[in-house]
Motif scaffolding. Structure first.
Motif, PDB file in Angstrom:
ATOM      1  N   UNK A 108       8.103  -9.733   5.008  1.00  0.00           N
ATOM      2  CA  UNK A 108       6.816  -9.377   5.633  1.00  0.00           C
ATOM      3  C   UNK A 108       6.530  -7.890   5.441  1.00  0.00           C
ATOM      4  N   UNK A 109       7.095  -7.333   4.361  1.00  0.00           N
ATOM      5  CA  UNK A 109       6.938  -5.895   4.104  1.00  0.00           C
ATOM      6  C   UNK A 109       5.661  -5.578   3.317  1.00  0.00           C
ATOM      7  N   UNK A 110       5.009  -6.605   2.787  1.00  0.00           N
ATOM      8  CA  UNK A 110       3.809  -6.357   1.973  1.00  0.00           C
ATOM      9  C   UNK A 110       2.610  -6.043   2.876  1.00  0.00           C
ATOM     10  N   UNK A 111       1.560  -5.522   2.255  1.00  0.00           N
ATOM     11  CA  UNK A 111       0.360  -5.146   3.019  1.00  0.00           C
ATOM     12  C   UNK A 111      -0.723  -6.209   2.947  1.00  0.00           C
ATOM     13  N   UNK A 112      -0.884  -6.837   1.775  1.00  0.00           N
ATOM     14  CA  UNK A 112      -1.944  -7.837   1.595  1.00  0.00           C
ATOM     15  C   UNK A 112      -1.515  -8.847   0.548  1.00  0.00           C
ATOM     16  N   UNK A 125       1.235   0.956  -4.136  1.00  0.00           N
ATOM     17  CA  UNK A 125       2.368   1.518  -4.874  1.00  0.00           C
ATOM     18  C   UNK A 125       3.144   0.436  -5.600  1.00  0.00           C
ATOM     19  N   UNK A 126       2.935  -0.826  -5.211  1.00  0.00           N
ATOM     20  CA  UNK A 126       3.681  -1.918  -5.843  1.00  0.00           C
ATOM     21  C   UNK A 126       2.848  -3.194  -5.779  1.00  0.00           C
ATOM     22  N   UNK A 127       2.935  -3.963  -6.853  1.00  0.00           N
ATOM     23  CA  UNK A 127       2.268  -5.266  -6.926  1.00  0.00           C
ATOM     24  C   UNK A 127       3.273  -6.248  -7.511  1.00  0.00           C
ATOM     25  N   UNK A 128       3.360  -7.432  -6.925  1.00  0.00           N
ATOM     26  CA  UNK A 128       4.169  -8.502  -7.512  1.00  0.00           C
ATOM     27  C   UNK A 128       3.280  -9.727  -7.675  1.00  0.00           C
ATOM     28  N   UNK A 129       3.321 -10.300  -8.879  1.00  0.00           N
ATOM     29  CA  UNK A 129       2.500 -11.468  -9.218  1.00  0.00           C
ATOM     30  C   UNK A 129       3.408 -12.651  -9.510  1.00  0.00           C
ATOM     31  N   UNK A 160       0.825  -1.211   0.000  1.00  0.00           N
ATOM     32  CA  UNK A 160       0.000   0.000   0.000  1.00  0.00           C
ATOM     33  C   UNK A 160       0.862   1.266   0.000  1.00  0.00           C
ATOM     34  N   UNK A 161       0.325   2.324  -0.588  1.00  0.00           N
ATOM     35  CA  UNK A 161       0.982   3.639  -0.516  1.00  0.00           C
ATOM     36  C   UNK A 161       1.011   4.126   0.931  1.00  0.00           C
ATOM     37  N   UNK A 162      -0.055   3.820   1.659  1.00  0.00           N
ATOM     38  CA  UNK A 162      -0.152   4.201   3.077  1.00  0.00           C
ATOM     39  C   UNK A 162      -0.209   2.922   3.912  1.00  0.00           C
ATOM     40  N   UNK A 163       0.962   2.312   4.154  1.00  0.00           N
ATOM     41  CA  UNK A 163       0.958   0.986   4.785  1.00  0.00           C
ATOM     42  C   UNK A 163       0.392   0.971   6.200  1.00  0.00           C
ATOM     43  N   UNK A 164       0.300   2.134   6.840  1.00  0.00           N
ATOM     44  CA  UNK A 164      -0.240   2.172   8.199  1.00  0.00           C
ATOM     45  C   UNK A 164      -1.740   2.483   8.240  1.00  0.00           C
ATOM     46  N   UNK A 165      -2.348   2.640   7.063  1.00  0.00           N
ATOM     47  CA  UNK A 165      -3.774   2.978   7.034  1.00  0.00           C
ATOM     48  C   UNK A 165      -4.623   1.717   7.055  1.00  0.00           C
TER      49      UNK A 165
END
Lengths: 132, 132
Positions: free
Chosen positions: A85-89, A122-126, A41-46
Motif C-alpha cells: 500500500x506504498x503507492x500513491x495512485x 518518482x516510480x511507475x510499475x506497469x 509520487x515524489x511528494x507522497x503527502x501532497x
C-alpha cells in the motif's frame, strides 16, 4: 455506439462468469487485456500533486480503444505482509487486445497526460495481463 | 439477480465514463474496490502448475461479494523498463467496498483456493485500490 454495445455485452458476460462461473471460456469474454499501472509520487503527502495526477489519468478514458477504467488510491483493507500500500495512485485500463493497448500507448491524449504528470512521480510499475 | 443488476448498472456507468468522460463522479460509479494480485510460481516454466493456479483462482468468482473478475498472464505488449512481465499469473477482483473484500478474504472458497495452490507460488504481491 458500437463500443458501448460491445462493452455492455462484455460486462454482461463477466456478470455471468461471476454469478455462474463456467471456467475460462466465460471469463475470457471480458475485455481481454488489462493494463495496470501503479504510481509513486515524489511528494507522497501532497494532496495537490495527487489530484493533479488523478486529473491527468482521468483524461485517458477519452481514448477510443479504452473499454473500461478504474483509477484509485490505496484502500483501507487489512494490513498483511503481501499487501503493498506504498503507492500513491493506481490506474486500470481495459482493452480488447494488444492492438488496442498500442493505440492508447501512442495516442496524443496519453502523451499529453505523461507530459503533464511525469514530473510528479518518482516510480511507475506497469503490469499488462491478457485473459487466461 | 440484485447483484447482476447492480453490476450491469455499474458497468454501464463505466461505459459512459469511458465514452463520454465527465470526471471523477462518473468513474466512481464503477465497483469501487479493486483487489489486484500477482503471483510468481516456484516453477515458472511449468504449464501444469500455471493451469493448477488458474483453476484455483477461477473458483473465486463464485464468492457472492465478487462483482467482476479478470484472470490473466503477462501480455505480449511492448517491452519497456517500467513493465514488469516477470509474474506468472494475475488476478483482479472487483468489490463494492472493503466489507465485500473482507467477506472474500475470510470465505471458505478463498481459503480452499489458498490451501490448494499456495505450494505453487514463491511470491505474491497484492494491491488494493479504492476508486478516486
Amino acid at each position: 455506439m458500437t463500443d458501448r454495445r460491445t462493452f455492455i455485452a462484455a460486462a454482461s458476460a463477466t456478470v455471468a462468469a461471476a454469478a455462474f462461473p463456467t471456467g475460462a471460456t466465460a471469463v475470457s469474454n471480458y475485455p481481454k487485456l488489462v493494463h495496470h499501472v501503479f504510481f509513486w509520487l515524489k511528494n507522497p503527502n501532497s494532496k495537490e500533486d495527487l489530484e493533479k495526477l488523478l486529473k491527468g489519468l482521468r483524461t485517458l478514458a477519452k481514448i477510443e480503444s479504452v473499454r473500461g477504467v478504474h483509477f484509485g488510491v490505496p484502500a483501507s483493507t487489512e494490513k498483511r505482509d503481501v499487501v503493498d500500500n506504498s503507492y500513491s495512485a493506481s490506474e486500470i485500463l481495459f482493452f480488447d487486445d494488444t492492438a488496442g493497448q498500442k493505440i492508447y500507448q501512442d495516442h496524443p491524449i496519453h502523451q499529453q497526460s505523461v507530459a503533464d504528470c511525469s514530473h510528479l512521480w518518482e516510480k511507475v510499475v506497469v503490469y499488462d495481463a491478457i485473459a487466461a
